[in-house]
Design a protein around this motif. Sequence first.
Motif, PDB file in Angstrom:
ATOM      1  N   LEU A  20       0.846  -1.189   0.000  1.00 58.35           N
ATOM      2  CA  LEU A  20       0.000   0.000   0.000  1.00 58.35           C
ATOM      3  C   LEU A  20       0.885   1.244   0.000  1.00 58.35           C
ATOM      4  N   VAL A  21       0.773   2.050  -1.028  1.00 54.93           N
ATOM      5  CA  VAL A  21       1.566   3.274  -1.146  1.00 54.93           C
ATOM      6  C   VAL A  21       0.656   4.469  -0.887  1.00 54.93           C
ATOM      7  N   LEU A  22       1.068   5.316   0.056  1.00 48.54           N
ATOM      8  CA  LEU A  22       0.249   6.434   0.496  1.00 48.54           C
ATOM      9  C   LEU A  22       1.004   7.755   0.347  1.00 48.54           C
ATOM     10  N   PRO A  23       0.790   8.486  -0.759  1.00 49.18           N
ATOM     11  CA  PRO A  23       1.381   9.828  -0.875  1.00 49.18           C
ATOM     12  C   PRO A  23       0.592  10.793   0.019  1.00 49.18           C
ATOM     13  N   ASN A  24       1.177  11.207   1.117  1.00 50.69           N
ATOM     14  CA  ASN A  24       0.414  11.940   2.141  1.00 50.69           C
ATOM     15  C   ASN A  24      -0.068  13.302   1.648  1.00 50.69           C
ATOM     16  N   VAL A  25      -1.271  13.669   2.099  1.00 51.80           N
ATOM     17  CA  VAL A  25      -1.921  14.906   1.668  1.00 51.80           C
ATOM     18  C   VAL A  25      -2.078  15.855   2.846  1.00 51.80           C
ATOM     19  N   TRP A  26      -2.529  17.065   2.556  1.00 52.34           N
ATOM     20  CA  TRP A  26      -2.661  18.082   3.604  1.00 52.34           C
ATOM     21  C   TRP A  26      -3.965  18.870   3.521  1.00 52.34           C
ATOM     22  N   PRO A 185       7.895   2.065  12.186  1.00 52.10           N
ATOM     23  CA  PRO A 185       9.182   2.517  12.729  1.00 52.10           C
ATOM     24  C   PRO A 185       9.737   3.664  11.889  1.00 52.10           C
ATOM     25  N   ILE A 186       9.281   4.860  12.167  1.00 55.52           N
ATOM     26  CA  ILE A 186       9.669   6.011  11.358  1.00 55.52           C
ATOM     27  C   ILE A 186      11.170   6.272  11.504  1.00 55.52           C
ATOM     28  N   GLY A 187      11.783   6.717  10.419  1.00 54.86           N
ATOM     29  CA  GLY A 187      13.180   7.100  10.465  1.00 54.86           C
ATOM     30  C   GLY A 187      14.168   5.999  10.157  1.00 54.86           C
ATOM     31  N   VAL A 188      13.698   4.789   9.851  1.00 56.18           N
ATOM     32  CA  VAL A 188      14.619   3.709   9.477  1.00 56.18           C
ATOM     33  C   VAL A 188      15.238   4.039   8.122  1.00 56.18           C
ATOM     34  N   ARG A 189      16.559   3.967   8.064  1.00 57.53           N
ATOM     35  CA  ARG A 189      17.262   4.327   6.827  1.00 57.53           C
ATOM     36  C   ARG A 189      17.952   3.139   6.162  1.00 57.53           C
ATOM     37  N   VAL A 205       4.109  -3.734   8.389  1.00 53.22           N
ATOM     38  CA  VAL A 205       5.056  -2.698   8.790  1.00 53.22           C
ATOM     39  C   VAL A 205       4.997  -1.561   7.783  1.00 53.22           C
ATOM     40  N   ASN A 206       4.977  -0.342   8.300  1.00 55.53           N
ATOM     41  CA  ASN A 206       4.971   0.883   7.491  1.00 55.53           C
ATOM     42  C   ASN A 206       6.412   1.365   7.328  1.00 55.53           C
ATOM     43  N   GLY A 207       6.839   1.570   6.088  1.00 57.41           N
ATOM     44  CA  GLY A 207       8.185   2.077   5.822  1.00 57.41           C
ATOM     45  C   GLY A 207       8.150   3.432   5.148  1.00 57.41           C
ATOM     46  N   ASN A 208       9.330   4.049   5.060  1.00 57.29           N
ATOM     47  CA  ASN A 208       9.499   5.325   4.359  1.00 57.29           C
ATOM     48  C   ASN A 208      10.532   5.172   3.257  1.00 57.29           C
ATOM     49  N   VAL A 209      10.328   5.874   2.170  1.00 56.10           N
ATOM     50  CA  VAL A 209      11.312   5.898   1.089  1.00 56.10           C
ATOM     51  C   VAL A 209      12.489   6.761   1.525  1.00 56.10           C
ATOM     52  N   GLY A 210      13.713   6.286   1.244  1.00 56.77           N
ATOM     53  CA  GLY A 210      14.921   7.033   1.561  1.00 56.77           C
ATOM     54  C   GLY A 210      16.013   6.715   0.581  1.00 56.77           C
ATOM     55  N   GLU A 211      17.241   7.147   0.902  1.00 61.48           N
ATOM     56  CA  GLU A 211      18.363   6.961  -0.016  1.00 61.48           C
ATOM     57  C   GLU A 211      18.605   5.483  -0.331  1.00 61.48           C
ATOM     58  N   GLU A 212      18.516   4.638   0.692  1.00 68.62           N
ATOM     59  CA  GLU A 212      18.766   3.212   0.505  1.00 68.62           C
ATOM     60  C   GLU A 212      17.476   2.426   0.303  1.00 68.62           C
ATOM     61  N   VAL A 221      11.620  -6.451   0.750  1.00 68.51           N
ATOM     62  CA  VAL A 221      11.788  -6.911   2.143  1.00 68.51           C
ATOM     63  C   VAL A 221      10.447  -7.180   2.827  1.00 68.51           C
ATOM     64  N   GLY A 222       9.335  -6.927   2.137  1.00 66.51           N
ATOM     65  CA  GLY A 222       8.033  -7.285   2.678  1.00 66.51           C
ATOM     66  C   GLY A 222       7.294  -6.195   3.416  1.00 66.51           C
ATOM     67  N   VAL A 223       7.691  -4.933   3.216  1.00 68.96           N
ATOM     68  CA  VAL A 223       6.954  -3.821   3.825  1.00 68.96           C
ATOM     69  C   VAL A 223       5.533  -3.794   3.276  1.00 68.96           C
ATOM     70  N   ALA A 224       4.562  -3.589   4.171  1.00 71.61           N
ATOM     71  CA  ALA A 224       3.160  -3.627   3.762  1.00 71.61           C
ATOM     72  C   ALA A 224       2.623  -2.273   3.323  1.00 71.61           C
ATOM     73  N   ARG A 225       3.241  -1.216   3.837  1.00 70.35           N
ATOM     74  CA  ARG A 225       2.675   0.124   3.644  1.00 70.35           C
ATOM     75  C   ARG A 225       3.812   1.137   3.590  1.00 70.35           C
ATOM     76  N   VAL A 226       3.704   2.101   2.687  1.00 72.69           N
ATOM     77  CA  VAL A 226       4.732   3.133   2.543  1.00 72.69           C
ATOM     78  C   VAL A 226       4.063   4.498   2.600  1.00 72.69           C
ATOM     79  N   SER A 227       4.629   5.395   3.391  1.00 65.20           N
ATOM     80  CA  SER A 227       4.111   6.756   3.454  1.00 65.20           C
ATOM     81  C   SER A 227       5.254   7.747   3.295  1.00 65.20           C
ATOM     82  N   TYR A 228       4.916   9.004   3.041  1.00 60.36           N
ATOM     83  CA  TYR A 228       5.907  10.013   2.652  1.00 60.36           C
ATOM     84  C   TYR A 228       5.946  11.208   3.586  1.00 60.36           C
ATOM     85  N   GLY A 229       5.080  11.269   4.587  1.00 59.88           N
ATOM     86  CA  GLY A 229       5.081  12.420   5.485  1.00 59.88           C
ATOM     87  C   GLY A 229       4.832  13.712   4.723  1.00 59.88           C
ATOM     88  N   PRO A 230       5.537  14.793   5.089  1.00 62.19           N
ATOM     89  CA  PRO A 230       5.284  16.097   4.455  1.00 62.19           C
ATOM     90  C   PRO A 230       6.064  16.316   3.158  1.00 62.19           C
TER      91      PRO A 230
END
Length: 249
Positions: A20-26, A185-189, A205-212, A221-230
């Motif tokens: 599940l990919v969630l581009p966060n809105v405001w 686990p926010i902030g995992v790089r 598990v919710n992950g974030n996109v980053g450099e790695e 790796v089996g992450v179920a959900r991805v979000s992008y914050g602000p």
Amino acid sequence: MTDLNARAETLRALHSGEMLVLPNVWDAASAEVVAEAGFPAIATASAAVSAMLGYPDGEGAPWREMFAAAGRVAAAVSLPVTVDAEAGYGLAPREFVDRLLETGAVGCNLEDTDHRSGGLADADEHAQRLADIRAAATDAGVPIVVNARVDVFLGDRGVPEPDRLAEAVRRGRLYREAGADCVYPIGVRRRDDIAALVTELACPVNGNVGEELNLVALREVGVARVSYGPRFYRAALAGFKAAIEKLEG
């Protein structure tokens, strides 16, 4: 209430199967953009919403204004909406659930940062709060989807780097046992860290996109959900600023 139940079950089901990919809105307009692009659910970002309202992140905005903004988002789309509710604004569990459902949202992020101290909340106390919110949702008749954020990887929360993975696993297991549907686990790089969390927690598990960690790596790796914050809010402001600067002269 029947519609909220259906949306809650849809959102929960989206945490299994395809990532599940969630581009966060405001706001309502950004939510409409995400919905029109074909994404199956909408997620807000507290940092973006509070900034849009003129307040700092970290529960700097009044909860009524944050929930009012969430309500406008939910009214603008016909998709399940999950709200970044920070640490819950100090609301009692049933009041929190009632106010969340009033917005039309059926999910929430709840973080384990104590905004009074700036450090982490006691893990057992936070787990109990999650359990109480789960019980309140059951009593209200809508099985809201709880994404339990674990903040140990944020560098200013007082957990030494060598201890962060083990502490994230400990907290994640407590929160899952308390009734959380997903652990964030926010902030995992590092890829190895997020892979270990997926294995050790054995839950969505919710992950974030980053450099790695691009979407391909997170999916592998089996992450179920991805979000992008602000991220997209800031990109939109940067684009606006660049356009305005071209008007000068």
